[in-house]
Motif scaffolding. Sequence first.
Motif, PDB file in Angstrom:
ATOM      1  N   SER A   1       0.840  -1.188   0.000  1.00 18.15           N
ATOM      2  CA  SER A   1       0.000   0.000   0.000  1.00 18.15           C
ATOM      3  C   SER A   1       0.884   1.251   0.000  1.00 18.15           C
ATOM      4  O   SER A   1       1.869   1.312   0.734  1.00 18.15           O
ATOM      5  CB  SER A   1      -0.889  -0.042   1.243  1.00 18.15           C
ATOM      6  OG  SER A   1      -1.783   1.020   1.193  1.00 18.15           O
TER       7      SER A   1
ATOM      8  N   GLN B   1     -12.263  -0.815  -7.492  1.00 20.59           N
ATOM      9  CA  GLN B   1     -12.422  -1.807  -6.432  1.00 20.59           C
ATOM     10  C   GLN B   1     -13.808  -1.766  -5.790  1.00 20.59           C
ATOM     11  O   GLN B   1     -14.293  -2.781  -5.302  1.00 20.59           O
ATOM     12  CB  GLN B   1     -11.312  -1.699  -5.383  1.00 20.59           C
ATOM     13  CG  GLN B   1     -11.389  -0.516  -4.465  1.00 20.59           C
ATOM     14  CD  GLN B   1     -10.212  -0.534  -3.489  1.00 20.59           C
ATOM     15  OE1 GLN B   1      -9.057  -0.664  -3.866  1.00 20.59           O
ATOM     16  NE2 GLN B   1     -10.513  -0.420  -2.215  1.00 20.59           N
TER      17      GLN B   1
ATOM     18  N   THR C   1      -2.175   2.885  -7.636  1.00 17.82           N
ATOM     19  CA  THR C   1      -3.344   3.655  -8.085  1.00 17.82           C
ATOM     20  C   THR C   1      -2.903   4.857  -8.915  1.00 17.82           C
ATOM     21  O   THR C   1      -3.482   5.157  -9.959  1.00 17.82           O
ATOM     22  CB  THR C   1      -4.171   4.135  -6.872  1.00 17.82           C
ATOM     23  OG1 THR C   1      -4.610   2.987  -6.160  1.00 17.82           O
ATOM     24  CG2 THR C   1      -5.380   4.957  -7.288  1.00 17.82           C
TER      25      THR C   1
HETATM   26  P1  ADP Z   1      -5.496   2.356  -2.802  1.00 13.02           P
HETATM   27  O1  ADP Z   1      -4.788   1.716  -1.644  1.00 13.02           O
HETATM   28  O2  ADP Z   1      -6.562   1.514  -3.420  1.00 13.02           O
HETATM   29  O3  ADP Z   1      -4.559   2.951  -3.788  1.00 13.02           O
HETATM   30  P2  ADP Z   1      -5.832   4.639  -1.156  1.00 13.02           P
HETATM   31  O4  ADP Z   1      -6.612   4.323   0.066  1.00 13.02           O
HETATM   32  O5  ADP Z   1      -4.343   4.714  -1.157  1.00 13.02           O
HETATM   33  O6  ADP Z   1      -6.312   3.593  -2.248  1.00 13.02           O
HETATM   34  O7  ADP Z   1      -6.347   5.988  -1.798  1.00 13.02           O
HETATM   35  C1  ADP Z   1      -7.716   6.267  -1.971  1.00 13.02           C
HETATM   36  C2  ADP Z   1      -7.878   7.696  -2.467  1.00 13.02           C
HETATM   37  O8  ADP Z   1      -7.280   8.614  -1.557  1.00 13.02           O
HETATM   38  C3  ADP Z   1      -7.239   7.945  -3.814  1.00 13.02           C
HETATM   39  O9  ADP Z   1      -8.104   8.724  -4.597  1.00 13.02           O
HETATM   40  C4  ADP Z   1      -5.959   8.683  -3.526  1.00 13.02           C
HETATM   41  O10 ADP Z   1      -5.651   9.578  -4.569  1.00 13.02           O
HETATM   42  C5  ADP Z   1      -6.309   9.414  -2.242  1.00 13.02           C
HETATM   43  N1  ADP Z   1      -5.133   9.536  -1.360  1.00 13.02           N
HETATM   44  C6  ADP Z   1      -4.287   8.552  -0.996  1.00 13.02           C
HETATM   45  N2  ADP Z   1      -3.297   9.012  -0.209  1.00 13.02           N
HETATM   46  C7  ADP Z   1      -3.551  10.343  -0.040  1.00 13.02           C
HETATM   47  C8  ADP Z   1      -2.895  11.379   0.664  1.00 13.02           C
HETATM   48  N3  ADP Z   1      -1.782  11.187   1.364  1.00 13.02           N
HETATM   49  N4  ADP Z   1      -3.435  12.612   0.607  1.00 13.02           N
HETATM   50  C9  ADP Z   1      -4.539  12.840  -0.107  1.00 13.02           C
HETATM   51  N5  ADP Z   1      -5.212  11.900  -0.802  1.00 13.02           N
HETATM   52  C10 ADP Z   1      -4.720  10.670  -0.782  1.00 13.02           C
END
Ligand code: ADP
Length: 232
Positions: free
Chosen positions: A42, A92, A47
Motif C-alpha cells: 500500500s 475496487q 493507483t
Molecule cells: P489504494 O490503496 O486503493 O490505492 P488509497 O486508500 O491509497 O487507495 O487511496 C484512496 C484515495 O485517496 C485515492 O483517490 C488517492 O488519490 C487518495 N489519497 C491517498 N493518499 C492520499 C494522501 N496522502 N493525501 C490525499 N489523498 C490521498
Amino acid sequence: MSIIKLINIDKTYNPDTIPVHALSDLNLEFKQGEFTAIVGPSGCGKTTLLNIIGGLDQPTSGKVIIDGTDLSTLDRGQLIDFRLQNIGFVFQDYSLLPVLTARENTEFIMQLQKQPKKKIKERVVTLLREVGLEDKLNVYPTKLSGGQQQRVAVARALASKPKFVLADEPTANLDSHSTSDLLDIMLKLNREENITFIFSTHDQRVIDKARRIIMLEDGKIAKPELVKQEVI
Ligand code: ADP
Ligand code: ADP
C-alpha cells in the motif's frame, strides 16, 4: 507495437506544500494482449500509475502515449472522448450506478458513444452472458453480490470495445470464491478475445494468475520484472 508507452514519468502530489513523490522516473511499455499485474505494498504508487495510464490524472513530468497519441496534447473534452473510445475502467468498489439495472449499467457508455440501439442491445446481452450474468440482465446492483457487481463492471468496461482495461484492485472487496471467478472470467476474455488487462493487486492468488508482474517499490520499478510464458 506497444499500445501504452510511459516515458520518464514523475508524479509529485502537493509540490508546493509537503511534496509526496508517488512515481519517479518510470519507463514502461505495454503490448496488446497482456495480462499484467501491478503489485507492491500500500502506498507504492499502484493507483497513481493506473490513474496516469488512464488519463484520470496527469504526471508532473514525462509522457503518456496511448496508441500513438500523446495524452498531454488533448484538451479536456478530447481526453474524455479518448478515454471513452479507448480505455475501460474497473474499480475496487464496482462503481455501478445504483438506479440502473445490470443491463442499463452496461449500456450506458455505448449510449454516450451514440451507438445504434439494436447494436447496443445485442452487445450488452453477449457481454453479460460472457461474464455469466445472462439471468441478471434486469437486476439492480443492490440485489447482486459483490462478485456479480464486479462482473457487471467488467462487462461495462468492455462495452465500448476499448483497447485495454485498467482495473484498480478489482478483487479487494471480494471473497476468495468470487475472486477466483472474476479472475477466470478476465483470463478467458484475455485468452479468447485478446482483451488486454492491466490490474493492480496485493492478493497473491491474483498475482499468481498474471502473465507479467510489475512490482513497484516507493514509486519505482523493483527489478527484476517477471514475465511468464504461459499461465498454469
Ligand atoms: P489504494 O490503496 O486503493 O490505492 P488509497 O486508500 O491509497 O487507495 O487511496 C484512496 C484515495 O485517496 C485515492 O483517490 C488517492 O488519490 C487518495 N489519497 C491517498 N493518499 C492520499 C494522501 N496522502 N493525501 C490525499 N489523498 C490521498
Ligand atoms: P497504492 O495504490 O500503491 O496504495 P497510491 O498511488 O494510492 O499507492 O499512493 C502513492 C503515494 O502517493 C502514497 O504515499 C499516497 O499517500 C500518496 N498519494 C496518493 N494520492 C494522493 C493525493 N491525492 N494527494 C497526496 N498524496 C497522495
